[in-house]
Design an enzyme around this catalytic site. Structure first.
Site, PDB file in Angstrom:
ATOM      1  N   CYS A 140       0.822  -1.205  -0.094  1.00 20.29           N
ATOM      2  CA  CYS A 140       0.019  -0.088   0.054  1.00 20.29           C
ATOM      3  C   CYS A 140       0.627   1.191   0.049  1.00 20.29           C
ATOM      4  CB  CYS A 140      -0.851  -0.083   1.093  1.00 20.29           C
ATOM      5  SG  CYS A 140      -1.857   1.525   1.242  1.00 20.29           S
ATOM      6  N   CYS A 163      -0.073   4.175   2.440  1.00 19.06           N
ATOM      7  CA  CYS A 163       0.225   3.660   3.783  1.00 19.06           C
ATOM      8  C   CYS A 163       1.711   3.725   4.063  1.00 19.06           C
ATOM      9  CB  CYS A 163      -0.277   2.422   4.034  1.00 19.06           C
ATOM     10  SG  CYS A 163      -1.947   2.021   3.404  1.00 19.06           S
ATOM     11  N   ASP A 164       2.579   3.082   3.385  1.00 15.67           N
ATOM     12  CA  ASP A 164       3.752   2.617   3.595  1.00 15.67           C
ATOM     13  C   ASP A 164       4.922   3.558   2.857  1.00 15.67           C
ATOM     14  OD1 ASP A 164       2.711   0.792   5.354  1.00 15.67           O
ATOM     15  OD2 ASP A 164       3.192  -0.865   3.874  1.00 15.67           O
TER      16      ASP A 164
HETATM   17  P1  FAD Z   1     -10.816  -5.960   5.506  1.00 17.69           P
HETATM   18  O1  FAD Z   1     -10.096  -5.248   6.563  1.00 17.69           O
HETATM   19  O2  FAD Z   1     -10.269  -6.624   4.465  1.00 17.69           O
HETATM   20  O3  FAD Z   1     -11.650  -7.062   6.504  1.00 17.69           O
HETATM   21  C1  FAD Z   1     -12.492  -8.197   6.017  1.00 17.69           C
HETATM   22  C2  FAD Z   1     -13.224  -8.696   7.041  1.00 17.69           C
HETATM   23  O4  FAD Z   1     -13.966  -9.664   6.198  1.00 17.69           O
HETATM   24  C3  FAD Z   1     -12.119  -9.803   7.688  1.00 17.69           C
HETATM   25  O5  FAD Z   1     -12.408  -9.843   9.161  1.00 17.69           O
HETATM   26  C4  FAD Z   1     -12.244 -11.064   6.988  1.00 17.69           C
HETATM   27  O6  FAD Z   1     -11.881 -12.073   7.888  1.00 17.69           O
HETATM   28  C5  FAD Z   1     -13.746 -11.178   6.714  1.00 17.69           C
HETATM   29  N1  FAD Z   1     -14.012 -12.143   5.652  1.00 17.69           N
HETATM   30  C6  FAD Z   1     -13.710 -12.287   4.571  1.00 17.69           C
HETATM   31  N2  FAD Z   1     -14.332 -13.004   3.832  1.00 17.69           N
HETATM   32  C7  FAD Z   1     -15.110 -13.558   4.457  1.00 17.69           C
HETATM   33  C8  FAD Z   1     -16.320 -14.608   4.335  1.00 17.69           C
HETATM   34  N3  FAD Z   1     -16.651 -15.148   3.497  1.00 17.69           N
HETATM   35  N4  FAD Z   1     -16.911 -14.776   5.679  1.00 17.69           N
HETATM   36  C9  FAD Z   1     -16.801 -14.288   6.717  1.00 17.69           C
HETATM   37  N5  FAD Z   1     -15.727 -13.156   6.976  1.00 17.69           N
HETATM   38  C10 FAD Z   1     -14.937 -13.046   5.767  1.00 17.69           C
HETATM   39  N6  FAD Z   1      -5.306   1.734   5.298  1.00 17.69           N
HETATM   40  C11 FAD Z   1      -5.059   2.835   5.942  1.00 17.69           C
HETATM   41  O7  FAD Z   1      -5.828   3.566   5.781  1.00 17.69           O
HETATM   42  N7  FAD Z   1      -3.578   3.062   6.591  1.00 17.69           N
HETATM   43  C12 FAD Z   1      -2.736   2.055   6.476  1.00 17.69           C
HETATM   44  O8  FAD Z   1      -1.641   2.395   6.758  1.00 17.69           O
HETATM   45  C13 FAD Z   1      -2.997   0.789   5.701  1.00 17.69           C
HETATM   46  N8  FAD Z   1      -2.002  -0.068   5.636  1.00 17.69           N
HETATM   47  C14 FAD Z   1      -2.204  -1.265   5.015  1.00 17.69           C
HETATM   48  C15 FAD Z   1      -1.080  -2.247   5.026  1.00 17.69           C
HETATM   49  C16 FAD Z   1      -1.534  -3.526   4.509  1.00 17.69           C
HETATM   50  C17 FAD Z   1      -0.195  -4.139   4.631  1.00 17.69           C
HETATM   51  C18 FAD Z   1      -2.703  -3.835   3.887  1.00 17.69           C
HETATM   52  C19 FAD Z   1      -2.870  -5.089   3.356  1.00 17.69           C
HETATM   53  C20 FAD Z   1      -3.562  -2.795   3.829  1.00 17.69           C
HETATM   54  C21 FAD Z   1      -3.537  -1.560   4.515  1.00 17.69           C
HETATM   55  N9  FAD Z   1      -4.435  -0.494   4.419  1.00 17.69           N
HETATM   56  C22 FAD Z   1      -4.401   0.756   5.234  1.00 17.69           C
HETATM   57  C23 FAD Z   1      -5.890  -0.763   3.834  1.00 17.69           C
HETATM   58  C24 FAD Z   1      -6.795  -1.194   4.901  1.00 17.69           C
HETATM   59  O9  FAD Z   1      -6.331  -2.143   5.753  1.00 17.69           O
HETATM   60  C25 FAD Z   1      -7.913  -1.750   4.408  1.00 17.69           C
HETATM   61  O10 FAD Z   1      -8.439  -0.575   3.359  1.00 17.69           O
HETATM   62  C26 FAD Z   1      -9.172  -1.848   5.234  1.00 17.69           C
HETATM   63  O11 FAD Z   1      -8.985  -2.882   6.221  1.00 17.69           O
HETATM   64  C27 FAD Z   1     -10.607  -2.237   4.739  1.00 17.69           C
HETATM   65  O12 FAD Z   1     -11.279  -2.548   5.583  1.00 17.69           O
HETATM   66  P2  FAD Z   1     -12.648  -3.583   5.157  1.00 17.69           P
HETATM   67  O13 FAD Z   1     -13.419  -3.751   6.538  1.00 17.69           O
HETATM   68  O14 FAD Z   1     -13.417  -3.287   4.298  1.00 17.69           O
HETATM   69  O15 FAD Z   1     -11.900  -5.131   4.768  1.00 17.69           O
END
Ligand code: FAD
Length: 302
Positions: free
Chosen positions: A130, A133-134
């Protein structure tokens, strides 16, 4: 049955569950991994009002916040399918069926890996996904970007303003990014573009120190020294389980409107699993809140 059943325990899911519970709605969360992508994140510096935190710590805070409400959290459960009978029914991989009046899908996304030696070992030790982020962690250093599509080239342009030098590696003979982005990129003094190359290995000892790649036309192996590599070969939404039920775009993202409604009445979606153009924690939380308020609105009308 629940009033609101949230699928996903990342920023979007947690935010929507708290908003729903605060409306007095019977709320449940089904999450494979509570916390989501932030569990794989070390430093977070753009979670507004918290100048610095770390992913696992933020996930703990999510848990604490959820505990203040009567929210039923079902961890280590994967949703397998969704259908509408009288109520909405979510079938879990372990066999149970959970019923609810509304459902908020917040299953997030995952970065596509290059799957070469060193990628796993040096994740968060030089290997990043990202740039928003990084990127700042590599200020003044040499980095590489894997992938010459729009996200790769946007990342390279973004990073070129922060780091010392950026090398772009693209597997195909030419970049796939939009022309305007390519023109912008080629005007930058501190960027090198390598096309028709195959990434072979991320090298290093404690931390990443370089990349070995193969020039595909000559079959020659080369090595460059970098302190960081950004893998930009696609973000894959976790929506395969919705095949045939909820409308998605060509990238597999759930199509939502400004109220975060999906194509199935009573089903809302939020965060990285949707067609929201930017994928960040604060954005996922905002859309989770919108989805919950829309679900509330739906419930008082139906
Ligand atoms: P996710 O965080 O992907 O959560 C999805 C959830 O759904 C999880 O609990 C997963 O287990 C669950 N799930 C998936 N499929 C199923 C299923 N079939 N049944 C039940 N549960 C399921 N963003 C920032 O703003 N700042 C940062 O510094 C930053 N750094 C990052 C660094 C890394 C390495 C990564 C990978 C991402 C980073 N991001 C950052 C991006 C940020 O993490 C995401 O935008 C954010 O987490 C998205 O949230 P979400 O809830 O949509 O999805």
């Amino acid at each position: 049955p629940f009033d609101v059943l949230v699928i996903g325990g990342g920023p979007a899911g947690v935010s929507s569950a708290i908003y729903a519970a605060r409306k007095g709605l019977r709320t449940g969360i089904i999450a494979e991994r509570f916390g989501g992508q932030i569990l794989d994140t070390l430093g977070i510096e753009n979670f507004i009002s918290v100048p610095y935190t770390e992913g696992p710590k933020l996930a703990e805070n999510f848990k604490e916040h959820v505990k203040r409400y009567d929210i039923d959290v079902m961890e280590r459960q994967r949703a397998k399918s969704i259908r509408r009978n009288e109520l909405l029914e979510v079938e879990l991989e372990k066999g149970a069926v959970v019923k609810s009046k509304t459902v908020i899908i917040a299953t997030g996304a995952r970065w596509r890996n290059v799957n070469v030696p060193g990628e796993k070992e040096f994740k968060n030790k030089g290997v990043a996904y990202c740039p928003h982020c990084d990127g700042p962690l590599f200020a003044g250093k040499d980095v590489a970007v894997i992938g010459g599509g729009n996200s790769g080239i946007e990342a390279a342009i973004d990073l070129a303003g922060i780091v010392r030098h950026v090398t772009v590696l693209e597997f195909l003979p030419q970049l796939k990014a939009d022309k305007v982005l390519q023109e912008r990129l080629y005007r930058l003094p501190n960027v090198t573009v390598l096309t028709n190359v195959q990434t072979k290995e991320f090298t290093g000892k404690e931390k990443l120190d370089g990349i070995t790649y193969i020039e595909r036309d000559t079959n020659q192996e080369k090595h460059i020294e970098v302190q960081g590599v950004f893998v930009q070969i696609g973000l894959v939404p976790n929506t395969e389980w919705l095949e045939g039920t909820i409308e998605r775009n060509a990238m597999g993202e759930i199509i939502v409107n400004e109220k975060n409604e999906t194509s199935m009445p009573g089903v809302f979606a939020a965060g990285d699993c949707t067609n929201s153009p930017y994928k960040q924690i604060v954005i996922a939380m905002g859309s989770g809140a919108t989805a919950a308020l829309s679900a509330f609105d739906y419930l008082i009308r139906n």
